[in-house]
Scaffold this active site. Structure first.
Site, PDB file in Angstrom:
ATOM      1  N   ARG A   1     -12.700  -1.186   8.254  1.00 35.95           N
ATOM      2  CA  ARG A   1     -11.821  -0.041   8.023  1.00 35.95           C
ATOM      3  C   ARG A   1     -12.455   0.906   6.999  1.00 35.95           C
ATOM      4  O   ARG A   1     -13.405   0.544   6.306  1.00 35.95           O
ATOM      5  CB  ARG A   1     -10.447  -0.522   7.518  1.00 35.95           C
ATOM      6  CG  ARG A   1      -9.604  -1.194   8.590  1.00 35.95           C
ATOM      7  CD  ARG A   1      -8.327  -1.793   8.022  1.00 35.95           C
ATOM      8  NE  ARG A   1      -8.593  -2.998   7.243  1.00 35.95           N
ATOM      9  CZ  ARG A   1      -7.646  -3.721   6.650  1.00 35.95           C
ATOM     10  NH1 ARG A   1      -6.372  -3.340   6.714  1.00 35.95           N
ATOM     11  NH2 ARG A   1      -7.970  -4.809   5.983  1.00 35.95           N
TER      12      ARG A   1
ATOM     13  N   LYS B   1      -9.672  -2.264   1.050  1.00 34.02           N
ATOM     14  CA  LYS B   1      -9.509  -3.578   0.449  1.00 34.02           C
ATOM     15  C   LYS B   1      -9.817  -3.544  -1.044  1.00 34.02           C
ATOM     16  O   LYS B   1     -10.392  -2.599  -1.570  1.00 34.02           O
ATOM     17  CB  LYS B   1     -10.410  -4.597   1.141  1.00 34.02           C
ATOM     18  CG  LYS B   1      -9.983  -4.909   2.566  1.00 34.02           C
ATOM     19  CD  LYS B   1      -8.530  -5.382   2.650  1.00 34.02           C
ATOM     20  CE  LYS B   1      -8.314  -6.734   2.016  1.00 34.02           C
ATOM     21  NZ  LYS B   1      -6.897  -7.164   2.086  1.00 34.02           N
TER      22      LYS B   1
ATOM     23  N   TYR C   1      -5.568  -1.183  -1.489  1.00 32.12           N
ATOM     24  CA  TYR C   1      -4.844  -2.453  -1.568  1.00 32.12           C
ATOM     25  C   TYR C   1      -5.475  -3.295  -2.672  1.00 32.12           C
ATOM     26  O   TYR C   1      -6.701  -3.367  -2.791  1.00 32.12           O
ATOM     27  CB  TYR C   1      -4.932  -3.227  -0.243  1.00 32.12           C
ATOM     28  CG  TYR C   1      -4.064  -2.670   0.862  1.00 32.12           C
ATOM     29  CD1 TYR C   1      -2.678  -2.652   0.754  1.00 32.12           C
ATOM     30  CD2 TYR C   1      -4.639  -2.181   2.033  1.00 32.12           C
ATOM     31  CE1 TYR C   1      -1.889  -2.154   1.781  1.00 32.12           C
ATOM     32  CE2 TYR C   1      -3.855  -1.687   3.061  1.00 32.12           C
ATOM     33  CZ  TYR C   1      -2.472  -1.675   2.929  1.00 32.12           C
ATOM     34  OH  TYR C   1      -1.692  -1.175   3.938  1.00 32.12           O
TER      35      TYR C   1
ATOM     36  N   HIS D   1      -3.439  -6.543  -4.106  1.00 28.48           N
ATOM     37  CA  HIS D   1      -2.932  -7.924  -3.952  1.00 28.48           C
ATOM     38  C   HIS D   1      -3.383  -8.788  -5.128  1.00 28.48           C
ATOM     39  O   HIS D   1      -4.102  -9.788  -4.963  1.00 28.48           O
ATOM     40  CB  HIS D   1      -3.403  -8.517  -2.624  1.00 28.48           C
ATOM     41  CG  HIS D   1      -2.895  -7.790  -1.420  1.00 28.48           C
ATOM     42  ND1 HIS D   1      -1.562  -7.793  -1.063  1.00 28.48           N
ATOM     43  CD2 HIS D   1      -3.541  -7.032  -0.487  1.00 28.48           C
ATOM     44  CE1 HIS D   1      -1.402  -7.081   0.042  1.00 28.48           C
ATOM     45  NE2 HIS D   1      -2.575  -6.592   0.398  1.00 28.48           N
TER      46      HIS D   1
ATOM     47  N   GLU E   1       0.193  -1.621  -1.741  1.00 30.18           N
ATOM     48  CA  GLU E   1       1.225  -2.567  -1.323  1.00 30.18           C
ATOM     49  C   GLU E   1       2.470  -2.579  -2.202  1.00 30.18           C
ATOM     50  O   GLU E   1       3.472  -3.208  -1.831  1.00 30.18           O
ATOM     51  CB  GLU E   1       0.656  -3.990  -1.234  1.00 30.18           C
ATOM     52  CG  GLU E   1       0.345  -4.654  -2.569  1.00 30.18           C
ATOM     53  CD  GLU E   1      -1.051  -4.362  -3.079  1.00 30.18           C
ATOM     54  OE1 GLU E   1      -1.467  -5.021  -4.060  1.00 30.18           O
ATOM     55  OE2 GLU E   1      -1.740  -3.483  -2.500  1.00 30.18           O
TER      56      GLU E   1
ATOM     57  N   ASP F   1      15.396 -16.177   8.142  1.00 34.92           N
ATOM     58  CA  ASP F   1      15.403 -15.222   7.033  1.00 34.92           C
ATOM     59  C   ASP F   1      16.657 -15.468   6.205  1.00 34.92           C
ATOM     60  O   ASP F   1      17.655 -16.000   6.712  1.00 34.92           O
ATOM     61  CB  ASP F   1      15.391 -13.774   7.558  1.00 34.92           C
ATOM     62  CG  ASP F   1      14.964 -12.766   6.503  1.00 34.92           C
ATOM     63  OD1 ASP F   1      13.785 -12.401   6.476  1.00 34.92           O
ATOM     64  OD2 ASP F   1      15.820 -12.376   5.689  1.00 34.92           O
TER      65      ASP F   1
ATOM     66  N   ARG G   1      20.145  -8.737   8.355  1.00 26.80           N
ATOM     67  CA  ARG G   1      18.943  -8.487   9.142  1.00 26.80           C
ATOM     68  C   ARG G   1      18.923  -9.371  10.386  1.00 26.80           C
ATOM     69  O   ARG G   1      18.572  -8.912  11.483  1.00 26.80           O
ATOM     70  CB  ARG G   1      17.693  -8.755   8.286  1.00 26.80           C
ATOM     71  CG  ARG G   1      16.386  -8.524   9.021  1.00 26.80           C
ATOM     72  CD  ARG G   1      16.259  -7.098   9.475  1.00 26.80           C
ATOM     73  NE  ARG G   1      15.044  -6.880  10.271  1.00 26.80           N
ATOM     74  CZ  ARG G   1      14.948  -6.003  11.240  1.00 26.80           C
ATOM     75  NH1 ARG G   1      15.984  -5.244  11.563  1.00 26.80           N
ATOM     76  NH2 ARG G   1      13.815  -5.868  11.900  1.00 26.80           N
TER      77      ARG G   1
ATOM     78  N   SER H   1      17.851 -18.888   6.157  1.00 27.89           N
ATOM     79  CA  SER H   1      16.789 -19.654   5.507  1.00 27.89           C
ATOM     80  C   SER H   1      17.344 -20.701   4.547  1.00 27.89           C
ATOM     81  O   SER H   1      18.148 -20.399   3.663  1.00 27.89           O
ATOM     82  CB  SER H   1      15.857 -18.712   4.739  1.00 27.89           C
ATOM     83  OG  SER H   1      14.792 -19.439   4.166  1.00 27.89           O
TER      84      SER H   1
ATOM     85  N   LEU I   1       7.473 -12.013   2.004  1.00 23.21           N
ATOM     86  CA  LEU I   1       6.870 -11.139   0.995  1.00 23.21           C
ATOM     87  C   LEU I   1       7.840 -10.885  -0.142  1.00 23.21           C
ATOM     88  O   LEU I   1       9.014 -10.585   0.084  1.00 23.21           O
ATOM     89  CB  LEU I   1       6.475  -9.797   1.613  1.00 23.21           C
ATOM     90  CG  LEU I   1       5.967  -8.722   0.642  1.00 23.21           C
ATOM     91  CD1 LEU I   1       4.580  -9.098   0.128  1.00 23.21           C
ATOM     92  CD2 LEU I   1       5.935  -7.356   1.292  1.00 23.21           C
TER      93      LEU I   1
ATOM     94  N   ASP J   1      -2.642 -12.847   1.773  1.00 23.53           N
ATOM     95  CA  ASP J   1      -3.076 -11.870   0.776  1.00 23.53           C
ATOM     96  C   ASP J   1      -2.357 -12.064  -0.550  1.00 23.53           C
ATOM     97  O   ASP J   1      -2.876 -11.705  -1.614  1.00 23.53           O
ATOM     98  CB  ASP J   1      -2.814 -10.438   1.266  1.00 23.53           C
ATOM     99  CG  ASP J   1      -4.006  -9.860   2.016  1.00 23.53           C
ATOM    100  OD1 ASP J   1      -5.131 -10.341   1.790  1.00 23.53           O
ATOM    101  OD2 ASP J   1      -3.812  -8.945   2.821  1.00 23.53           O
TER     102      ASP J   1
ATOM    103  N   ASN K   1      -7.726 -10.503   5.743  1.00 18.60           N
ATOM    104  CA  ASN K   1      -7.708  -9.096   6.163  1.00 18.60           C
ATOM    105  C   ASN K   1      -7.586  -9.020   7.678  1.00 18.60           C
ATOM    106  O   ASN K   1      -8.446  -8.464   8.371  1.00 18.60           O
ATOM    107  CB  ASN K   1      -8.928  -8.323   5.651  1.00 18.60           C
ATOM    108  CG  ASN K   1     -10.240  -8.870   6.180  1.00 18.60           C
ATOM    109  OD1 ASN K   1     -10.380 -10.065   6.401  1.00 18.60           O
ATOM    110  ND2 ASN K   1     -11.219  -7.993   6.379  1.00 18.60           N
TER     111      ASN K   1
END
Length: 371
Positions: A15, A75, A94, A96, A118, A198, A203, A220, A240, A270, A300
Protein backbone atom coordinates in the site's frame (compact mmCIF):
# COMPACT_ATOMS: atom_id res chain seq x y z
CA UNK A 1 3.73 22.43 3.85
CA UNK A 2 6.17 19.85 2.50
CA UNK A 3 4.58 16.41 2.71
CA UNK A 4 6.59 13.23 2.21
CA UNK A 5 5.46 9.73 1.29
CA UNK A 6 8.08 6.99 1.68
CA UNK A 7 7.71 3.54 0.18
CA UNK A 8 6.35 1.05 2.72
CA UNK A 9 9.03 -1.38 3.87
CA UNK A 10 7.09 -3.71 6.16
CA UNK A 11 7.09 -7.33 5.00
CA UNK A 12 4.75 -7.86 2.02
CA UNK A 13 3.28 -4.34 2.30
CA UNK A 14 2.46 -2.69 -1.04
CA UNK A 15 0.00 0.00 0.00
CA UNK A 16 1.01 3.65 -0.31
CA UNK A 17 0.13 6.64 1.85
CA UNK A 18 -1.14 8.89 -0.96
CA UNK A 19 -2.62 8.13 -4.37
CA UNK A 20 -2.00 10.46 -7.31
CA UNK A 21 -5.50 11.87 -6.77
CA UNK A 22 -4.72 12.65 -3.12
CA UNK A 23 -1.40 14.15 -4.19
CA UNK A 24 -3.21 16.43 -6.61
CA UNK A 25 -5.65 17.47 -3.88
CA UNK A 26 -2.79 18.57 -1.64
CA UNK A 27 -1.09 20.34 -4.54
CA UNK A 28 -4.30 22.27 -5.30
CA UNK A 29 -4.16 23.51 -1.70
CA UNK A 30 -0.68 24.84 -2.32
CA UNK A 31 1.34 22.09 -0.65
CA UNK A 32 4.44 20.34 -1.95
CA UNK A 33 4.42 16.52 -2.07
CA UNK A 34 7.53 14.35 -2.30
CA UNK A 35 7.06 10.66 -3.18
CA UNK A 36 9.75 8.02 -2.96
CA UNK A 37 10.35 6.47 -6.37
CA UNK A 38 8.44 3.22 -6.77
CA UNK A 39 6.18 3.80 -3.76
CA UNK A 40 3.06 2.88 -5.72
CA UNK A 41 4.54 0.75 -8.46
CA UNK A 42 3.34 -2.60 -7.07
CA UNK A 43 -0.30 -1.51 -7.31
CA UNK A 44 -0.16 0.15 -10.71
CA UNK A 45 0.60 3.71 -9.57
CA UNK A 46 3.83 4.63 -11.41
CA UNK A 47 6.07 7.58 -10.71
CA UNK A 48 4.78 9.27 -13.86
CA UNK A 49 1.26 9.36 -12.43
CA UNK A 50 2.52 11.09 -9.29
CA UNK A 51 4.62 13.55 -11.28
CA UNK A 52 1.58 14.42 -13.40
CA UNK A 53 -0.34 15.09 -10.17
CA UNK A 54 2.32 17.59 -9.08
CA UNK A 55 4.61 15.45 -6.91
CA UNK A 56 8.39 15.51 -6.78
CA UNK A 57 9.87 12.02 -7.14
CA UNK A 58 12.68 11.29 -4.66
CA UNK A 59 15.23 8.52 -4.90
CA UNK A 60 15.44 7.62 -1.20
CA UNK A 61 13.34 7.59 1.94
CA UNK A 62 16.18 9.33 3.77
CA UNK A 63 15.70 12.39 1.60
CA UNK A 64 11.99 12.47 2.42
CA UNK A 65 12.41 12.05 6.18
CA UNK A 66 15.13 14.69 6.24
CA UNK A 67 13.06 17.43 4.60
CA UNK A 68 9.34 16.69 4.97
CA UNK A 69 7.27 18.49 7.59
CA UNK A 70 4.65 15.72 7.51
CA UNK A 71 5.19 12.04 6.75
CA UNK A 72 2.16 10.19 5.38
CA UNK A 73 2.37 6.39 5.58
CA UNK A 74 0.15 3.34 5.89
CA UNK A 75 1.83 1.06 8.41
CA UNK A 76 3.70 1.85 11.60
CA UNK A 77 7.28 3.08 11.14
CA UNK A 78 9.86 0.31 11.08
CA UNK A 79 13.02 0.68 13.22
CA UNK A 80 15.04 2.30 10.42
CA UNK A 81 12.23 4.81 9.89
CA UNK A 82 11.85 5.51 13.60
CA UNK A 83 15.49 6.53 13.67
CA UNK A 84 14.85 9.15 10.96
CA UNK A 85 11.90 10.90 12.61
CA UNK A 86 12.58 14.41 13.88
CA UNK A 87 11.15 16.57 16.69
CA UNK A 88 8.00 18.45 15.60
CA UNK A 89 7.71 16.35 12.42
CA UNK A 90 4.15 15.11 11.87
CA UNK A 91 3.72 11.36 11.39
CA UNK A 92 0.29 10.46 10.00
CA UNK A 93 -0.27 6.70 9.71
CA UNK A 94 -1.56 3.57 11.46
CA UNK A 95 0.37 3.00 14.70
CA UNK A 96 -1.40 0.31 16.81
CA UNK A 97 0.79 1.10 19.80
CA UNK A 98 -0.96 -0.87 22.57
CA UNK A 99 0.87 -4.17 21.90
CA UNK A 100 4.10 -2.52 20.69
CA UNK A 101 6.14 -0.91 23.49
CA UNK A 102 9.29 -0.76 21.37
CA UNK A 103 7.62 1.35 18.70
CA UNK A 104 6.06 3.57 21.38
CA UNK A 105 9.46 4.13 22.97
CA UNK A 106 10.93 5.06 19.59
CA UNK A 107 8.17 7.55 18.87
CA UNK A 108 8.51 9.11 22.32
CA UNK A 109 12.26 9.43 21.81
CA UNK A 110 11.82 11.03 18.38
CA UNK A 111 9.87 14.03 19.68
CA UNK A 112 7.59 13.75 16.64
CA UNK A 113 3.86 14.53 16.50
CA UNK A 114 2.30 11.12 15.86
CA UNK A 115 -1.31 10.92 14.69
CA UNK A 116 -2.78 7.42 14.42
CA UNK A 117 -5.45 6.69 11.85
CA UNK A 118 -7.02 4.05 14.08
CA UNK A 119 -8.00 6.35 16.96
CA UNK A 120 -9.43 9.30 14.99
CA UNK A 121 -13.15 9.44 15.77
CA UNK A 122 -16.27 10.97 14.25
CA UNK A 123 -19.53 12.49 15.43
CA UNK A 124 -21.94 9.79 16.54
CA UNK A 125 -19.13 7.31 17.25
CA UNK A 126 -17.04 5.09 15.05
CA UNK A 127 -13.51 5.18 13.70
CA UNK A 128 -13.68 6.52 10.12
CA UNK A 129 -10.04 5.91 9.19
CA UNK A 130 -9.99 2.40 10.60
CA UNK A 131 -13.33 1.48 9.03
CA UNK A 132 -12.17 1.02 5.40
CA UNK A 133 -9.38 -1.37 6.39
CA UNK A 134 -11.74 -3.16 8.77
CA UNK A 135 -14.13 -3.61 5.87
CA UNK A 136 -11.36 -5.10 3.75
CA UNK A 137 -10.03 -7.32 6.56
CA UNK A 138 -13.52 -8.50 7.52
CA UNK A 139 -14.26 -9.58 3.96
CA UNK A 140 -10.82 -11.11 3.53
CA UNK A 141 -11.16 -13.10 6.75
CA UNK A 142 -13.80 -15.32 5.18
CA UNK A 143 -11.80 -15.73 1.96
CA UNK A 144 -8.70 -16.86 3.83
CA UNK A 145 -10.71 -19.05 6.21
CA UNK A 146 -12.39 -20.79 3.27
CA UNK A 147 -9.01 -21.38 1.61
CA UNK A 148 -7.40 -22.71 4.80
CA UNK A 149 -10.21 -25.17 5.43
CA UNK A 150 -8.81 -27.00 2.41
CA UNK A 151 -6.51 -29.94 3.13
CA UNK A 152 -3.49 -28.55 1.18
CA UNK A 153 -3.57 -25.52 3.51
CA UNK A 154 -3.80 -27.62 6.67
CA UNK A 155 -7.56 -27.57 7.11
CA UNK A 156 -10.05 -30.36 7.66
CA UNK A 157 -11.12 -30.53 4.01
CA UNK A 158 -14.40 -28.70 4.37
CA UNK A 159 -16.13 -26.59 1.71
CA UNK A 160 -17.37 -23.38 3.33
CA UNK A 161 -20.80 -23.46 1.67
CA UNK A 162 -21.21 -27.24 1.56
CA UNK A 163 -23.24 -28.90 -1.19
CA UNK A 164 -26.79 -30.33 -1.24
CA UNK A 165 -26.94 -33.12 1.31
CA UNK A 166 -23.70 -32.07 3.08
CA UNK A 167 -23.55 -29.51 5.88
CA UNK A 168 -21.82 -26.20 5.29
CA UNK A 169 -19.14 -24.84 7.61
CA UNK A 170 -20.12 -23.27 10.93
CA UNK A 171 -18.54 -19.80 11.19
CA UNK A 172 -18.46 -18.03 14.57
CA UNK A 173 -17.79 -14.29 14.45
CA UNK A 174 -16.66 -12.54 17.62
CA UNK A 175 -17.71 -8.89 17.42
CA UNK A 176 -20.46 -7.28 15.36
CA UNK A 177 -18.61 -4.11 14.44
CA UNK A 178 -17.22 -3.24 11.03
CA UNK A 179 -14.99 -6.33 10.80
CA UNK A 180 -17.69 -8.67 12.03
CA UNK A 181 -20.42 -7.23 9.84
CA UNK A 182 -18.32 -7.53 6.70
CA UNK A 183 -17.23 -11.05 7.62
CA UNK A 184 -20.88 -11.90 8.20
CA UNK A 185 -21.88 -10.58 4.79
CA UNK A 186 -19.26 -12.74 3.06
CA UNK A 187 -19.95 -15.85 5.13
CA UNK A 188 -23.68 -15.71 4.49
CA UNK A 189 -23.01 -15.10 0.81
CA UNK A 190 -20.93 -18.28 0.65
CA UNK A 191 -23.70 -20.27 2.33
CA UNK A 192 -22.03 -20.87 5.71
CA UNK A 193 -23.91 -21.35 8.95
CA UNK A 194 -23.08 -18.23 10.95
CA UNK A 195 -23.16 -17.33 14.65
CA UNK A 196 -22.43 -13.72 15.63
CA UNK A 197 -21.47 -12.91 19.22
CA UNK A 198 -21.45 -9.37 20.61
CA UNK A 199 -22.23 -7.64 23.89
CA UNK A 200 -24.36 -4.95 22.20
CA UNK A 201 -27.86 -6.41 22.02
CA UNK A 202 -29.12 -3.49 19.92
CA UNK A 203 -26.48 -4.26 17.30
CA UNK A 204 -27.45 -7.93 17.33
CA UNK A 205 -31.07 -6.90 16.92
CA UNK A 206 -30.15 -4.84 13.83
CA UNK A 207 -28.34 -7.80 12.27
CA UNK A 208 -31.27 -10.08 13.06
CA UNK A 209 -33.62 -7.70 11.25
CA UNK A 210 -31.37 -7.81 8.15
CA UNK A 211 -30.43 -11.48 8.07
CA UNK A 212 -33.30 -13.12 9.98
CA UNK A 213 -33.04 -16.87 10.35
CA UNK A 214 -29.96 -17.06 8.11
CA UNK A 215 -27.81 -16.33 11.18
CA UNK A 216 -27.79 -16.93 14.93
CA UNK A 217 -27.00 -14.07 17.30
CA UNK A 218 -25.72 -14.54 20.85
CA UNK A 219 -25.02 -12.09 23.64
CA UNK A 220 -21.36 -12.23 24.57
CA UNK A 221 -20.46 -14.23 27.68
CA UNK A 222 -17.67 -16.62 28.56
CA UNK A 223 -20.08 -19.54 28.29
CA UNK A 224 -21.53 -18.46 24.94
CA UNK A 225 -18.03 -18.03 23.49
CA UNK A 226 -16.78 -21.34 24.88
CA UNK A 227 -19.73 -23.34 23.58
CA UNK A 228 -19.72 -21.66 20.17
CA UNK A 229 -15.96 -21.98 19.64
CA UNK A 230 -16.10 -25.68 20.51
CA UNK A 231 -18.67 -26.28 17.76
CA UNK A 232 -17.10 -23.97 15.17
CA UNK A 233 -15.23 -24.88 12.02
CA UNK A 234 -14.08 -21.26 11.64
CA UNK A 235 -13.75 -18.49 14.26
CA UNK A 236 -13.23 -14.88 13.20
CA UNK A 237 -11.87 -12.53 15.89
CA UNK A 238 -13.04 -9.00 15.20
CA UNK A 239 -13.22 -7.27 18.58
CA UNK A 240 -11.81 -3.81 19.18
CA UNK A 241 -11.32 -1.36 22.04
CA UNK A 242 -10.03 1.86 20.40
CA UNK A 243 -6.37 2.37 21.21
CA UNK A 244 -6.27 -0.44 23.77
CA UNK A 245 -5.06 -4.01 23.61
CA UNK A 246 -7.69 -6.43 22.33
CA UNK A 247 -9.36 -8.55 25.02
CA UNK A 248 -8.31 -12.22 25.00
CA UNK A 249 -11.74 -13.78 24.59
CA UNK A 250 -10.68 -17.24 23.42
CA UNK A 251 -8.45 -19.26 25.75
CA UNK A 252 -5.95 -21.99 24.92
CA UNK A 253 -8.39 -24.51 26.41
CA UNK A 254 -11.12 -23.36 24.01
CA UNK A 255 -8.74 -23.75 21.06
CA UNK A 256 -7.80 -27.26 22.16
CA UNK A 257 -11.50 -28.20 22.25
CA UNK A 258 -12.01 -27.42 18.56
CA UNK A 259 -11.97 -30.01 15.80
CA UNK A 260 -8.61 -30.71 14.19
CA UNK A 261 -8.25 -28.73 10.99
CA UNK A 262 -10.53 -25.92 12.15
CA UNK A 263 -9.41 -22.38 11.30
CA UNK A 264 -9.19 -19.21 13.40
CA UNK A 265 -8.56 -15.79 11.84
CA UNK A 266 -7.49 -13.10 14.31
CA UNK A 267 -8.29 -9.76 12.67
CA UNK A 268 -7.57 -8.07 16.02
CA UNK A 269 -3.90 -9.08 15.87
CA UNK A 270 -2.81 -5.46 15.20
CA UNK A 271 -3.98 -4.73 18.74
CA UNK A 272 -2.46 -7.87 20.24
CA UNK A 273 -5.09 -10.39 19.21
CA UNK A 274 -8.21 -11.81 20.85
CA UNK A 275 -7.08 -15.46 20.96
CA UNK A 276 -4.72 -16.51 23.73
CA UNK A 277 -2.79 -18.56 21.17
CA UNK A 278 -2.33 -15.69 18.69
CA UNK A 279 0.93 -14.15 17.60
CA UNK A 280 1.48 -11.92 14.59
CA UNK A 281 2.40 -13.49 11.25
CA UNK A 282 3.17 -12.13 7.79
CA UNK A 283 1.88 -12.76 4.29
CA UNK A 284 5.11 -14.66 3.63
CA UNK A 285 4.26 -17.15 6.41
CA UNK A 286 0.63 -16.44 7.30
CA UNK A 287 -0.32 -19.46 9.39
CA UNK A 288 0.79 -21.79 12.16
CA UNK A 289 -0.96 -24.64 13.98
CA UNK A 290 -1.80 -24.93 17.67
CA UNK A 291 -3.47 -28.11 18.95
CA UNK A 292 -4.43 -29.01 15.40
CA UNK A 293 -6.13 -25.66 14.75
CA UNK A 294 -4.87 -23.47 11.88
CA UNK A 295 -4.17 -19.88 13.02
CA UNK A 296 -4.14 -17.04 10.46
CA UNK A 297 -2.83 -13.93 12.24
CA UNK A 298 -1.40 -11.64 9.56
CA UNK A 299 -0.94 -8.17 11.02
CA UNK A 300 -1.51 -6.34 7.74
CA UNK A 301 -4.22 -8.39 6.07
CA UNK A 302 -5.37 -5.60 3.72
CA UNK A 303 -1.84 -5.44 2.31
CA UNK A 304 -2.65 -8.55 0.27
CA UNK A 305 -5.20 -6.53 -1.72
CA UNK A 306 -3.12 -3.39 -1.66
CA UNK A 307 -4.70 -1.57 -4.58
CA UNK A 308 -8.24 -1.82 -3.22
CA UNK A 309 -6.97 -0.99 0.27
CA UNK A 310 -4.96 2.05 -0.82
CA UNK A 311 -7.86 3.69 -2.60
CA UNK A 312 -10.28 2.88 0.23
CA UNK A 313 -7.87 4.27 2.82
CA UNK A 314 -7.17 7.46 0.88
CA UNK A 315 -10.90 8.14 0.62
CA UNK A 316 -10.91 8.38 4.40
CA UNK A 317 -7.53 9.97 5.18
CA UNK A 318 -7.18 12.78 2.65
CA UNK A 319 -9.53 15.29 4.29
CA UNK A 320 -7.57 15.13 7.55
CA UNK A 321 -4.25 15.33 5.69
CA UNK A 322 -5.44 18.51 3.98
CA UNK A 323 -6.56 19.96 7.31
CA UNK A 324 -3.20 19.22 8.95
CA UNK A 325 -1.33 20.73 6.01
CA UNK A 326 -3.55 23.81 5.66
CA UNK A 327 -3.75 24.70 9.35
CA UNK A 328 -0.70 23.12 10.92
CA UNK A 329 -1.10 20.36 13.48
CA UNK A 330 -1.75 22.55 16.52
CA UNK A 331 -4.61 24.51 15.01
CA UNK A 332 -6.05 21.49 13.21
CA UNK A 333 -6.16 19.50 16.44
CA UNK A 334 -7.50 22.42 18.46
CA UNK A 335 -10.40 22.92 16.05
CA UNK A 336 -11.34 19.27 15.61
CA UNK A 337 -11.78 17.04 18.66
CA UNK A 338 -12.17 13.97 16.46
CA UNK A 339 -8.82 14.55 14.78
CA UNK A 340 -7.34 15.35 18.19
CA UNK A 341 -8.36 11.86 19.34
CA UNK A 342 -5.83 10.55 16.83
CA UNK A 343 -2.88 12.14 18.62
CA UNK A 344 -1.10 9.19 20.27
CA UNK A 345 2.39 10.57 20.89
CA UNK A 346 3.47 14.22 20.95
CA UNK A 347 6.81 15.79 21.71
CA UNK A 348 7.94 12.91 23.89
CA UNK A 349 4.64 12.15 25.65
CA UNK A 350 1.88 9.55 25.27
CA UNK A 351 -1.30 11.51 24.59
CA UNK A 352 -3.95 8.79 24.24
CA UNK A 353 -5.31 7.44 27.52
CA UNK A 354 -6.00 3.88 26.32
CA UNK A 355 -2.54 3.61 24.77
CA UNK A 356 -0.87 4.89 27.93
CA UNK A 357 -2.84 2.42 30.06
CA UNK A 358 -2.01 -0.52 27.80
CA UNK A 359 1.69 0.36 27.87
CA UNK A 360 1.82 1.32 31.57
CA UNK A 361 3.24 4.74 30.71
CA UNK A 362 2.41 8.27 31.92
CA UNK A 363 -0.37 10.06 30.06
CA UNK A 364 -0.66 13.69 28.99
CA UNK A 365 -3.98 14.86 27.49
CA UNK A 366 -3.82 15.83 23.84
CA UNK A 367 -5.56 19.11 24.72
CA UNK A 368 -2.35 20.28 26.41
CA UNK A 369 -0.55 20.32 23.06
CA UNK A 370 -3.25 21.68 20.76
CA UNK A 371 -3.62 25.45 20.70
Amino acid sequence: MLIGVPKEIKNQESRVGLTPASTRELAIHGHEVWIESGAGAAIGLPDDAYAAAGATICRTAEEIFLHAEMIVKVKEPQPVELAMLRPQQILYTYLHLAPDPQQAAGLVKSGAVCIAYETITRAGGGLPLLAPMSEVAGRMSIQVAAAHLEIPRGGMGLLMGGVPGVASAHVVILGAGVVGTNALQMAVGLGARVTVIDRDVDRLRQLDLVYGNRIMTLHSSAQAIEESVREADVVIGGVLIPGAAAPRLVTREMISSMRKGAVVVDVAIDQGGCFETSHATTHAEPTYVVDGVVHYCVANMPGAVARTSTFALNNATIAYAVALADKGWKRALAENAHLRAGLNVCQGHITHKAVAKALGLPYRPAEEFAA
